[in-house]
Structure formats: C-alpha cells, structure tokens
Design an enzyme around this catalytic site. Structure first.
Site, PDB file in Angstrom:
ATOM      1  N   CYS A   1       0.850  -1.193   0.000  1.00  0.00           N
ATOM      2  CA  CYS A   1       0.000   0.000   0.000  1.00  0.00           C
ATOM      3  C   CYS A   1       0.887   1.246   0.000  1.00  0.00           C
ATOM      4  CB  CYS A   1      -0.905   0.011   1.229  1.00  0.00           C
ATOM      5  SG  CYS A   1      -2.073   1.405   1.225  1.00  0.00           S
TER       6      CYS A   1
ATOM      7  N   ASP B   1       0.431   3.763   1.696  1.00  0.00           N
ATOM      8  CA  ASP B   1       0.375   4.343   3.050  1.00  0.00           C
ATOM      9  C   ASP B   1       1.779   4.620   3.600  1.00  0.00           C
ATOM     10  OD1 ASP B   1       0.132   4.488   6.021  1.00  0.00           O
ATOM     11  OD2 ASP B   1      -1.977   4.045   5.600  1.00  0.00           O
TER      12      ASP B   1
ATOM     13  N   ARG C   1       2.867   4.770   6.449  1.00  0.00           N
ATOM     14  CA  ARG C   1       3.258   4.028   7.655  1.00  0.00           C
ATOM     15  C   ARG C   1       3.743   2.615   7.355  1.00  0.00           C
ATOM     16  NH1 ARG C   1      -2.506   5.004  10.236  1.00  0.00           N
ATOM     17  NH2 ARG C   1      -2.939   4.473   8.057  1.00  0.00           N
TER      18      ARG C   1
ATOM     19  N   HIS D   1      -2.311  -3.948   4.949  1.00  0.00           N
ATOM     20  CA  HIS D   1      -2.150  -3.550   6.357  1.00  0.00           C
ATOM     21  C   HIS D   1      -3.500  -3.266   6.987  1.00  0.00           C
ATOM     22  CE1 HIS D   1      -2.759   0.897   5.819  1.00  0.00           C
ATOM     23  NE2 HIS D   1      -2.513   0.549   4.574  1.00  0.00           N
TER      24      HIS D   1
ATOM     25  N   CYS E   1      -6.215   0.027   6.735  1.00  0.00           N
ATOM     26  CA  CYS E   1      -6.004   0.584   5.393  1.00  0.00           C
ATOM     27  C   CYS E   1      -7.172   1.493   4.987  1.00  0.00           C
ATOM     28  CB  CYS E   1      -5.842  -0.542   4.377  1.00  0.00           C
ATOM     29  SG  CYS E   1      -5.459   0.051   2.712  1.00  0.00           S
TER      30      CYS E   1
END
Ligand code: CO
Length: 211
Positions: free
Chosen positions: A43, A45, A47, A99, A102
């Site tokens: 992803c 993302d 993080r 994750h 998400c």
C-alpha cells in the site's frame, strides 16, 4: 515546515556517511546492478515502508506500491513492474503486503463518494462482493474491517497468479512463490496469511492458461 523540508537533504548526507562508515564499498557495489530476491506489492500508506519493516537494505526489494496494494490487470505500471521483476530480475518471491487500518479498504466498506479514486476503490468493493456472506456475517465493525483487509490481500495474490506473466514463469519451471501478508500498524508485526501459491492449480479452471 520549511525546516522540515530543508532537513531532508541534510538527513540524506548523514545517511550516506553512516552507510559508508559501515561499508565503504556500499554504493560502488550497488552501482553495478541489482539482483533483488523479492518483489513487494504494498500500500502507498506512509506508515508501511517496504524495506524498513522487514529490515532489508537497498538492493534487496523491488517495490510497487499503490492505494490498497491492488493487482489490477489493466494497470500498465503494475504489469510492467511484474514483468521486469519476473522475467529480467528473476525474483524468487512476490509478496502482497496489505495492512490493518487501510484507508482504501475502509473507504470500500462505505457508500461515501471520494471523487476520482472511487474508480480505483471499486475494485476493492468487488472483493467485498466475492466474500459478502462471510463479511456480512461479522457483526463487529473492526473485526469485519480486519477480515476485509485480509481477504483483499488474498484476492490480490490470486490476481497475480491469474496473470500470463506468472503462469508463464510457472510453466517454464521458474521457481516463484506468491505470498500474502498483512502488516499491523498498531504494533509493527506482520501477519503471514499462509496462502502461498507456487503453481496455478488452486485457481478456478477458467483462469488456468494452457501455455
Ligand atoms: Co493502505
């Protein structure tokens, strides 16, 4: 914010110094080429940084990231990364890493429109539809959300196996394993879904190509 930005290039210089301290030939060696054993589909993302969470160094992981770690068969960028990783770099493992928490998957659970991205999220909604009886039966919303994240990874693993790129590699006895993982942003631990594919036998017959 300006200071934050300016620090980035300073941080880079310090990082180079640290790397050279440990291994003076590090950059020189990498400049000759790459032979990563892993293709990572994750992803976007912020993080979930691919290399960092598995302790991998530059040169170890070939990376493709998009919203909700999707494998969409008309995505030329994903297909090009996959083709290069399998046919040129000859990676041994492809890891789809989703994750928990998400935002893309969460958006797909709602009916809220978000704009252009709705067209991307629609593919995640398809995953919900494929697994609707199981997901609808989960009353607790967080539990349902977590399971949806896992099922989305599972479907992306299958979608990788459906590509002619992966099936051709398998047909040619190329040893490629496709794995499904889910990273937990709350504690940093990766949950291996243990759905590893090594051949096209678990695909529905209609997807199996006679190569
Ligand atoms: Co995400």
């Amino acid at each position: 914010m300006e200071t934050y930005y300016n620090n980035l290039l300073e941080n880079n210089k310090k990082w180079v110094e640290r790397m050279l301290d440990k291994d003076p030939a590090f950059f020189e060696r990498l400049s000759h080429g790459q032979q990563p054993p892993i293709l990572w589909i994750g992803c976007a993302d912020s993080r979930v940084p691919a290399n960092e969470i598995i302790g991998a160094q530059p040169g170890e992981v070939f990376v493709h990231r998009n919203i909700a770690n999707m494998v969409i068969h008309t995505d030329m960028s994903m297909l090009s990364v996959l083709d290069y990783a399998i046919n040129i770099l000859k990676v041994k493992h492809v890891i789809v890493c989703g994750h928990y928490g998400c935002g893309g998957v969460q958006a797909a659970m709602t009916n809220k429109p978000f704009g252009l991205i709705d067209n991307w999220i629609r593919h995640i909604k398809d995953v919900y539809r494929f697994h609707q009886p199981e997901l609808d039966a989960i009353e607790d919303e967080t539990t349902r959300f977590n399971r949806f994240v896992e099922l989305n990874v599972y479907e992306q693993v299958l979608d990788l196996a459906k590509t002619s790129i992966i099936q051709t590699a398998w047909e040619n006895q190329q040893n490629v394993h496709i794995h499904g993982w889910v990273y937990d942003i709350k504690d940093g631990i990766i949950n291996d879904l243990e759905i590893t594919l090594k051949n096209n036998e678990s695909l529905s017959k209609v997807y199996q190509l006679d190569l």
